[in-house]
Design a protein around this motif. Structure first.
Motif, short mmCIF file in Angstrom:
data_model
loop_
_atom_site.label_atom_id
_atom_site.label_comp_id
_atom_site.label_asym_id
_atom_site.label_seq_id
_atom_site.Cartn_x
_atom_site.Cartn_y
_atom_site.Cartn_z
N LYS A 162 -14.27 4.65 -2.86
CA LYS A 162 -13.39 4.70 -1.86
C LYS A 162 -13.98 5.40 -0.53
O LYS A 162 -13.88 4.90 0.61
N ASP B 244 -14.54 5.52 -8.95
CA ASP B 244 -13.53 5.08 -7.89
C ASP B 244 -13.53 5.67 -6.77
O ASP B 244 -13.47 5.29 -5.45
N ASN C 144 10.20 -6.24 4.95
CA ASN C 144 10.41 -5.48 3.87
C ASN C 144 9.80 -4.10 3.92
O ASN C 144 10.63 -3.36 3.33
N ALA D 246 -16.66 3.47 1.15
CA ALA D 246 -16.27 2.30 1.74
C ALA D 246 -15.64 2.76 3.21
O ALA D 246 -16.20 2.20 4.19
N ILE D 247 -14.71 3.80 3.13
CA ILE D 247 -14.21 4.13 4.45
C ILE D 247 -15.49 4.73 5.34
O ILE D 247 -15.44 4.49 6.49
N ALA E 90 9.04 -11.89 -2.03
CA ALA E 90 9.31 -10.71 -1.39
C ALA E 90 8.11 -9.64 -1.12
O ALA E 90 8.23 -8.80 -0.35
N ASN E 91 7.22 -9.75 -2.18
CA ASN E 91 6.09 -8.98 -2.13
C ASN E 91 4.77 -9.52 -1.57
O ASN E 91 3.62 -9.07 -1.63
N GLY E 92 5.01 -10.45 -0.64
CA GLY E 92 3.77 -11.23 0.32
C GLY E 92 2.91 -11.73 -0.63
O GLY E 92 1.68 -12.00 -0.38
N LEU F 55 8.36 -0.66 -3.30
CA LEU F 55 7.15 -0.93 -3.57
C LEU F 55 6.23 -0.39 -2.64
O LEU F 55 6.53 -0.91 -1.30
N PRO F 56 4.98 0.10 -2.64
CA PRO F 56 4.32 0.42 -1.24
C PRO F 56 3.78 -1.03 -0.97
O PRO F 56 3.70 -2.03 -1.86
N SER F 57 3.42 -1.19 0.35
CA SER F 57 2.63 -2.56 0.73
C SER F 57 1.48 -2.88 -0.46
O SER F 57 0.85 -1.93 -1.00
N PRO F 58 0.83 -3.97 -0.09
CA PRO F 58 0.91 -5.05 0.82
C PRO F 58 2.36 -5.85 0.46
O PRO F 58 2.53 -6.15 -0.50
N ALA F 59 2.93 -6.07 1.68
CA ALA F 59 4.19 -7.06 1.77
C ALA F 59 4.69 -7.07 3.04
O ALA F 59 4.13 -6.39 4.07
N PRO F 60 5.49 -8.22 3.31
CA PRO F 60 5.65 -8.62 4.79
C PRO F 60 6.44 -7.43 5.44
O PRO F 60 7.09 -6.52 4.84
N PRO G 64 14.05 -6.99 -5.16
CA PRO G 64 12.78 -6.22 -5.54
C PRO G 64 12.87 -4.75 -5.42
O PRO G 64 13.51 -4.33 -4.32
N PRO G 65 12.48 -3.84 -6.28
CA PRO G 65 12.59 -2.35 -6.42
C PRO G 65 11.40 -1.87 -5.26
O PRO G 65 10.69 -2.63 -4.79
N TYR H 193 11.01 -12.74 -6.19
CA TYR H 193 10.16 -11.64 -6.43
C TYR H 193 8.63 -11.71 -5.64
O TYR H 193 8.35 -10.97 -4.58
N ALA I 209 17.54 -10.17 -9.06
CA ALA I 209 17.49 -8.55 -8.54
C ALA I 209 16.83 -8.45 -7.29
O ALA I 209 15.85 -8.93 -7.17
N ARG J 262 2.86 -1.85 -12.09
CA ARG J 262 4.03 -1.96 -11.01
C ARG J 262 4.64 -3.56 -11.28
O ARG J 262 5.92 -3.31 -11.46
N LEU K 123 -13.67 -4.98 3.05
CA LEU K 123 -13.20 -3.60 2.33
C LEU K 123 -11.64 -3.40 1.93
O LEU K 123 -11.28 -2.64 0.93
N TYR K 124 -10.69 -3.56 2.91
CA TYR K 124 -9.65 -3.26 2.52
C TYR K 124 -8.51 -4.49 2.63
O TYR K 124 -7.42 -4.13 2.21
#
Ligand code: HEM
Lengths: 392, 696
Positions: free
Chosen positions: A300, A296, A23, A303-304, B134-136, A15-20, A12-13, B131, A10, B671, B636-637
């Motif tokens: 955050k 949390d 994609n 951190a920023i 594809a998701n790094g 998704l927000p990053s992280p990802a290449p 992949p649905p 999968y 399938a 997710r 941090l990120y």
């Protein structure tokens, strides 16, 4: 072989990053592309209109703003609307002036909406009302009131940002050599502080899908606005003053905003810290988010804040090296910046240490606000140094 | 490594935290006490008792103090140990996939779930790997008997951030040390350099107080008057100085101060000619604030500016009774002139010239009080009048309504030292200044730096400022009292009607004059206290004032006669001048100087103060700064995520771990679980699924 009959993998649905990257690009909506296109168009338009008035530095800044704003807009959709409104209003203001300052008093929309003083007054008023709305929401558990609160906060941010942009333009109407970015005196940076804190808050409001913290964060913003009004009208600080030589530097334009992302984030963290402490004591527990969430958000924010404060301090050093011949000379303002920085470095380490979490972190964040505030205004009030141009 | 060793302590996180806190607190001290000022300034500030105590604690230069450096050293040490100790495990973490993780340990993960088996292991493997790719995720599979573990990870780079950021701290501290005053102290210690006192000719400065031209780290001030040149910098050490020769000479052609029209300074620039002492190479350059010049490894900055020995053409108007002397002479700022006045010897030290003074003459704040010539330009003048709606609207460009900044022209300052060595400090304005529609000459005087200037306001009539001096002479000169009193009596009592009354008036007038001349209003006051009964005093007082004003008027007219100028009819305008004159005369009695110095002309010569610096630490520090930013952001990120998928015939076990504990991990895990479940077409496996409460 069963393998043959196995369904094709399938896709992949979404998704927000992280990802290449490829994609990631695949997942951009038409809205994203439209927004990005508008930014590029805006960048090019600006370049064509003012390009020959800019030096290499200005052009570079203009260029990197396009991708930066694009990315922000992709991760934080409401920001696009904000940006669009600010652009429209600011351009309207500039257009109405027709290069004549006197029109600030004559043209209705300038006098009562878009001239910098007016816009900033609107911002102040809206922030106050928003604070009220958020507290009403907290008190009566009314989502409507909270909703109103965040709408008003957005509105305030729009007006304030517009005000700053128009003020920038006004400064050039005073004379080309006087014109400068409006982040050079205490009045202007207080506006900047309120705006950045508000925007950071609105971002987390969306991220954590809770409007409960507005009541706390808007308090510090209102406090800043109160100081702003007092300062402006007891010292006539709202007047645009030309820049003294030490301030005429590229560095300032990056140093100051970075600094205020830091201050804003730290202030936000402190207010969340207060909420955390209340909840820990069983106050408003049923109305506020759970401690884990609060912690949390605190993390955050700090951190920023820490990341940008690091940049700001370094830029400050580079600037000092040019203006005063030393990148670091333990001038009170510098030193207090370092103190703030060390303080939050310690905070981050505490969080990584078992047993030093929860209430201690919250307290530390609250105390941190006092340290930050002193570094921000206390130094100018009580200690003398090279940064005296920000003096009260 | 065995527990509770020293190394262990030093590299522990808690130690780091305490270090950071201690350093922060230590830094505060130096911001409270002003640093590196002349010692006697501290003596005045803290007094005999505390001064030496604080001196022992090196509170006057905290950031160079041994104990402060020691704290920094500990930070460096601790961070270094931290780096070393973390290095091995972290690199392992970065490289490894933990593909040998045991099933039991995976089940203990905080985030783990079990999916029902759908397809054969191999088929599911293909799905899962696509999968992950594809998701790094990077991944590595480990085949076990009747099971397969796919160990995937993401954001391992985050660990590099740790090395960058913490390495940067070390780099920056070391770089900073190179640029601090440690090198200087070492030279003083090893090559026996010793500071000498500042006020002597360069030629006379001993070898021991001269640093090497090739000194690799210094920060020195170079003072160059216009039209002169210098190849030396001065390094201040405590109250003494060291001489730093430069590999080139700097000639100052001109120093510019440009202003905005509201008088605020807009640009400081020095047009210099640099001449290399070896190659003889010459070139011109303009050094500005924020635009330094780098040459032969030395960076030159526009640090400040000063007077370079302007020539002042002065005339001294005698203030002693009877003295009509006007003495003209010239002097150079920074030098002294011997003056003989009324048999007394005075030394006049010309200390400064300001060709331009922008004052806030609008608000009453400035009246009389023109502090140091910069008042008003800081844009924080107190506002008069109330708020109005219009304050909240309009542009930010409106002109201040309570402030009228005007350039009131040149001012000059000097010290007058009597034979006993007692000095008074003066600050005079060359041109008359208008206040409430009338013109005055301002002359400020004070006995010590600590006090503000008291300003003598000399009124001008239509003729000139001199008229007041003439008026004053007439009024204070005993020789002329009789004539003056008579003239007063004549103009106020009709001779024909009553000659005895006139006699009495004349006596009273003469008496008043003598009193006033002897000690101004105070003298009159004292007399009244002594001679007049309580009830009468007010009336007598007013009477005296009336007489004085009458006399002042007469002296004014006499002065104008002497000067061959037309007389006036009495009027409110003139009455005002008379009152101002009386006040000025009264004040002039405590003026302290026997003369008033008037500036008739000047030729300004400015001097520029450049800072010459060699800072070898700059490169490491800047490099460190860059690493720090990269490091902090990645730490941090860039979030490290490890996703384990264990496939066997009766389930697909998912487990997720991260090196930071944040909320979004829950969401991330959810997710991935949903997505994988969908991809595998598998439902949850209720029997075994669910979140563990055991912390990872
Ligand atoms: C000015 C000094 C220092 C600064 C600015 C600094 C900065 C940081 C930052 C920003 C983080 C990341 C925190 C987070 O991800 O939430 C961190 C982590 C860390 N710091 Fe420091 N640090 C400093 C000194 C030290 C010292 C002296 C030590 C050791 C004694 C130390 C040990 C660590 C460790 C072990 C981590 C966790 C690294 C990881 O798990 O990825 N730090 N530091």
């Amino acid at each position: 072989m069963e393998l043959a009959s196995s369904p094709p993998p399938a896709t992949p649905p979404a998704l927000p990053s992280p990802a290449p990257l490829g994609n990631w690009l695949k997942r951009r909506t038409p809205g994203d592309w439209l927004y990005a296109f508008a930014l590029i168009a805006g960048g090019i338009a600006t370049f064509l209109r003012y390009g020959d008035l800019m030096d290499g530095y200005d052009r570079a800044i203009l260029a990197i703003h396009v991708p930066i704003l694009a990315v922000i807009g992709c991760y934080w959709r409401p920001f696009r609307v904000f940006l669009a409104l600010v652009t429209l209003l600011a351009l309207a203001g500039v257009g109405l002036y027709q290069d004549d300052l006197a029109r600030a008093e004559q043209v209705f929309f300038l006098k009562y909406l878009l001239s910098s003083q007016t816009a900033i007054s609107w911002m102040s008023a809206l922030f106050f009302i928003a604070t009220g709305a958020y507290w009403l929401g907290l008190a009566t558990r009314s989502t409507f009131a909270e909703h109103t609160g965040s709408t008003l906060t957005w509105a305030a941010a729009v007006m304030g940002t517009t005000g700053l942009f128009v003020r920038w333009y006004e400064s050039y109407l005073l004379g080309p050599e006087i014109g400068h970015i409006p982040i050079s005196n205490l009045y202007e940076v207080f506006v900047l502080f309120s705006l950045i804190t508000a925007l950071l808050y609105l971002f987390y409001e969306g991220r954590y899908a809770t409007r409960k913290l507005g009541a706390f964060v808007l308090l510090i913003i209102s406090a800043a606005v109160l100081f702003l009004l007092w300062y402006a009208f007891t010292r006539e600080a709202y007047q645009i003053q030309p820049l003294i030589p030490a301030l005429q530097s590229y560095w300032m334009k990056v140093h100051v905003p970075a600094n205020f992302i830091g201050y804003g984030a730290f202030a936000l963290a402190a207010m969340v810290g207060i909420a955390h402490l209340l909840v820990a004591r069983g106050i408003l527990t049923s109305r506020l988010p759970a401690p884990v969430v609060l912690e949390d958000v605190m993390y955050k924010a700090i951190a920023i804040g820490f990341a940008f404060f690091t940049i700001a301090t370094i830029l400050g050093a580079l600037w000092a090296a040019e203006a005063w011949g030393t990148y670091w000379q333990w001038d009170p303002k510098e030193t207090w910046a370092l103190i703030v920085w060390l303080n939050y470095a310690a905070w981050l380490h505490m969080r990584l240490t078992r047993g030093l979490r929860g209430a201690i972190l919250a307290w530390w964040a609250v105390v941190g606000l006092f340290v930050t505030t002193f570094a921000f205004i206390g130094v100018n009030m009580f200690l003398s140094g090279l940064h005296s141009y920000g003096s009260l | 490594m065995p527990r509770n060793t020293l190394v262990d302590l030093l590299s522990s996180m808690r130690f780091a935290i305490s270090l950071l806190t201690v350093l922060a607190i230590a830094s505060i001290i130096g911001t409270v006490a002003r640093q590196n000022e002349p010692l006697n300034a501290y003596l005045n500030q803290f007094g005999q008792f505390w001064f030496p105590v604080f001196d022992k604690l090196t509170l006057y230069s905290v950031y160079n103090a041994g104990w402060f450096i020691a704290i920094l050293a500990f930070l460096v040490l601790s961070t270094t140990l931290c780096l070393i100790r973390q290095a091995a495990p972290m690199l392992r973490e970065m490289r490894g996939f933990r593909e040998h993780a045991r099933e039991e340990s995976l089940r203990l993960f905080h985030h783990q779930a079990s999916l029902a088996p759908t397809l054969p292991v191999e088929a599911r493997r293909a799905v899962v790997e696509t999968y992950l790719a594809a998701n790094g995720f990077q991944f590595k599979s480990d085949e076990r008997e009747n099971a397969l573990l796919i160990a995937a990870k993401q954001g391992g780079a985050g660990r590099i951030g740790y090395f960058f950021a913490h390495g940067a701290i070390v780099l920056i501290c070391l770089g900073g040390l190179m640029d601090g005053n440690l090198p200087l102290r070492m030279q003083m210690f090893f090559s026996g350099k010793a500071p000498t006192n500042g006020n002597q000719l360069i030629a006379d400065i001993p070898e021991s107080a001269r640093l090497d031209v090739n000194n690799w780290s210094y920060r020195a001030n170079v003072y160059i008057p216009e039209g002169r040149s210098s190849s030396f910098g001065v390094v201040g050490v405590g109250d003494g100085i060291l001489l730093q020769p430069l590999p080139f000479s700097i000639a100052l052609k001109r120093f510019h101060v440009d202003h905005y029209e509201n008088g605020m300074p807009r640009r400081f620039a020095s047009d210099v000619v640099i001449t290399d002492s070896e190659s003889g190479e010459r070139f011109e350059h303009s050094i500005e604030v924020n635009k330094p010049l780098e040459y032969r490894g030395v960076t030159l900055y526009q640090a400040s500016f000063d007077d370079g020995g302007s020539i002042l053409h002065l005339s001294a108007l005698g203030l002693a009774p009877g003295a009509q002397s006007v003495l003209d002479f010239s002097g150079e700022v920074g030098s002294g002139v011997q003056l003989g006045i009324g048999g007394q010897d005075y030394r006049l030290e010309l200390t400064g010239l300001r060709p331009l003074n922008v004052e806030n003459t609008g608000s009453s704040a400035a009246a009389g009080g023109t502090e140091d010539g910069t008042g008003g330009t800081d844009g924080t003048g107190g506002r008069t009048g109330g708020r109005s709606f219009s304050d909240f609207t309009g542009s930010g460009a409106r002109a201040p309504d309570s402030k009228t900044l005007t350039n009131v022209g040149p001012s000059y300052s000097f010290k007058l030292r009597d034979s006993a060595g007692q000095a008074l400090e003066f600050n005079n304005y060359m041109l008359p200044i208008q206040l409430e529609g009338r013109w005055y000459l301002f002359s400020g005087v004070r006995a010590s730096q600590a006090e503000p200037f008291r300003y003598l306001r000399i009124p001008l009539d239509d003729a000139s400022g001199d008229i007041w001096f003439a008026l004053r002479r007439v009024m204070l000169d005993p020789v002329r009292h009789a004539a003056l009193a008579r003239r007063f009596a004549e103009h106020n009592v009709n001779a024909a009607t009553d000659s005895t009354l006139r006699e009495r008036i004349q006596e009273a007038a003469e008496h008043t004059l003598t009193l006033f001349a002897s000690g101004g209003f105070d003298a009159l006051g004292r007399f009244i206290e002594a001679a007049v009964p309580e009830t009468e005093r007010d009336n007598t007082g007013t009477a005296f004032i009336k007489i004085l004003q009458g006399l002042a008027w007469e002296s004014w007219m006499m002065a104008r006669e002497d000067a061959g100028q037309p007389l006036f009819e009495a009027s409110e305008e003139h009455a005002r001048f008379v009152r101002d004159s009386l006040t000025a005369i009264n004040d002039s009695m405590t003026y302290g100087a026997p003369v008033y110095l008037r500036l008739s002309a000047f030729e300004q010569r400015q001097a520029s103060v450049l800072q010459a610096a060699r800072s070898p630490g700059k490169t490491p520090v800047y490099l460190g700064a860059l690493l720090l930013v990269i490091g902090v952001f990645t730490m941090l990120y860039v979030r490290e995520r490890r996703l384990f998928v264990l496939l066997n015939n009766d389930e697909a076990l998912l487990a997720l771990s991260s090196n930071r504990k944040t909320l979004d991990i829950d969401e991330t895990f959810a997710r991935h679980r949903e997505a994988l479940a969908a991809a595998l077409g598998a439902g949850n496996n209720p029997s075994r699924s669910g979140l563990n409460e055991t912390p990872d």
